[in-house]
Design a protein around this motif. Structure first.
Motif, mmCIF file in Angstrom:
data_model
loop_
_atom_site.group_PDB
_atom_site.id
_atom_site.type_symbol
_atom_site.label_atom_id
_atom_site.label_comp_id
_atom_site.label_asym_id
_atom_site.label_seq_id
_atom_site.Cartn_x
_atom_site.Cartn_y
_atom_site.Cartn_z
ATOM 1 N N ALA A 26 9.887 49.669 -43.411
ATOM 2 C CA ALA A 26 9.645 51.108 -43.555
ATOM 3 C C ALA A 26 9.246 51.712 -42.207
ATOM 4 O O ALA A 26 9.729 52.794 -41.827
ATOM 5 C CB ALA A 26 8.567 51.369 -44.611
ATOM 6 N N HIS A 27 8.394 51.021 -41.482
ATOM 7 C CA HIS A 27 7.989 51.467 -40.139
ATOM 8 C C HIS A 27 9.209 51.565 -39.224
ATOM 9 O O HIS A 27 9.375 52.546 -38.486
ATOM 10 C CB HIS A 27 6.947 50.498 -39.563
ATOM 11 N N ARG A 29 12.377 51.995 -40.071
ATOM 12 C CA ARG A 29 13.231 53.119 -40.481
ATOM 13 C C ARG A 29 12.689 54.442 -39.939
ATOM 14 O O ARG A 29 13.447 55.284 -39.443
ATOM 15 C CB ARG A 29 13.354 53.172 -42.005
ATOM 16 N N GLU A 30 11.367 54.620 -40.024
ATOM 17 C CA GLU A 30 10.749 55.845 -39.512
ATOM 18 C C GLU A 30 10.931 55.965 -38.000
ATOM 19 O O GLU A 30 11.256 57.038 -37.485
ATOM 20 C CB GLU A 30 9.261 55.864 -39.864
ATOM 21 N N LEU A 31 10.732 54.861 -37.297
ATOM 22 C CA LEU A 31 10.881 54.859 -35.844
ATOM 23 C C LEU A 31 12.319 55.169 -35.443
ATOM 24 O O LEU A 31 12.566 55.960 -34.534
ATOM 25 C CB LEU A 31 10.451 53.511 -35.272
ATOM 26 N N ALA A 33 14.541 56.891 -37.133
ATOM 27 C CA ALA A 33 14.811 58.305 -37.420
ATOM 28 C C ALA A 33 14.211 59.202 -36.339
ATOM 29 O O ALA A 33 14.862 60.135 -35.864
ATOM 30 C CB ALA A 33 14.272 58.674 -38.799
ATOM 31 N N ARG A 34 12.978 58.903 -35.917
ATOM 32 C CA ARG A 34 12.324 59.700 -34.876
ATOM 33 C C ARG A 34 13.005 59.549 -33.523
ATOM 34 O O ARG A 34 12.877 60.419 -32.665
ATOM 35 C CB ARG A 34 10.843 59.313 -34.752
ATOM 36 N N PRO A 38 18.835 58.315 -37.400
ATOM 37 C CA PRO A 38 18.388 58.392 -38.793
ATOM 38 C C PRO A 38 19.329 57.733 -39.800
ATOM 39 O O PRO A 38 18.925 57.499 -40.933
ATOM 40 C CB PRO A 38 18.314 59.896 -39.045
ATOM 41 N N THR A 43 17.070 55.570 -45.560
ATOM 42 C CA THR A 43 15.746 55.455 -46.190
ATOM 43 C C THR A 43 15.635 54.235 -47.088
ATOM 44 O O THR A 43 14.565 53.996 -47.655
ATOM 45 C CB THR A 43 15.441 56.708 -47.029
#
Length: 175
Positions: A26-27, A29-31, A33-34, A38, A43
Motif C-alpha cells: 500500500a505504501h 502504491r501511494e509513493l 502515484a505521488r 499512478p 490501487t
C-alpha cells in the motif's frame, strides 16, 4: 544508541508476514502515484491472491533487520525462477536465452535508503542471470535497475491486464 547499522539479512516470507507485506505494498502504491506513476499498480496491485501464492510457493524474499529486539521488513520482492511467459515476445532482444530468474513486485517499506537496490544485488549474487521489467513512468525503478548495471533490452507487453500493458524490459547476466 549506537553508530552501527542493524545487520540486514534476507529470508523467505511466511504467512505471518502477510499483513505487514500488504501495508508495504500500500505504501509503494501511494509513493508511485505521488511520483507520477499512478497506473502501474493502481490501487489494487498486487492482488492478495498473488501475494499469498508467492508466499506459499516460497517465491517472496524479505530484506529484514532488527531494531530494539524487533524484526522489521525493509523490502520485499518475488523471485520467480523459470521462463516468464510475458518475456517470450520482446520488441528488442534479451542479452541471451540462458536460464534466468525474474524479480517481480519489489517494494520498499521506506524505512531505509537503498533497500530495493540491496534486493536486486542479492538476487544477482545468488542467481547471476536476472530479468525485470517496469512501467515507463516508474523512473525510480528504472534508475535502480540501471545503476545496478542492468541493460534495457526492449519493451514487453503484460499478459494479465487489458490496458496499460507496456513495460521496459531489463536484464543483467553475471558471466
Amino acid at each position: 544508541m549506537t553508530d552501527t547499522m542493524p545487520a540486514r539479512r534476507f529470508r523467505h516470507a511466511t504467512m505471518r508476514d502477510f499483513p505487514q507485506m500488504q501495508k508495504i505494498y500500500a505504501h509503494a502504491r501511494e509513493l508511485m502515484a505521488r511520483s507520477g506513476n499512478p497506473t502501474q499498480w493502481g490501487t489494487t496491485f498486487p492482488k492478495e491472491e498473488v501475494v499469498l501464492d508467492d508466499i506459499a510457493n516460497h517465491r517472496t524474499m524479505l530484506l529484514v533487520d532488527r531494531v530494539d529486539g524487533r524484526e522489521r521488513i525493509l523490502a520485499q520482492f518475488a523471485l520467480c525462477p523459470g521462463e516468464d511467459p510475458t518475456y517470450r515476445h520482446i520488441d528488442g532482444a534479451w542479452l541471451d536465452n540462458d536460464a534466468y530468474v525474474t524479480i517481480h513486485r519489489i517494494a520498499s517499506a521506506g524505512l531505509v535508503r537503498h533497500a530495493a537496490r540491496d534486493c536486486i544485488v542479492w538476487a544477482l549474487k545468488h542467481y547471476g542471470n536476472v530479468r525485470a521489467d517496469t512501467h515507463p513512468n516508474n523512473k525510480a525503478m528504472q534508475h535502480v535497475l540501471e545503476t545496478c548495471g542492468f541493460a534495457r533490452c526492449g519493451l514487453i507487453q503484460l499478459l494479465d491486464r487489458p490496458t496499460d500493458t507496456t513495460r521496459i524490459a531489463y536484464q543483467r547476466h553475471e558471466w
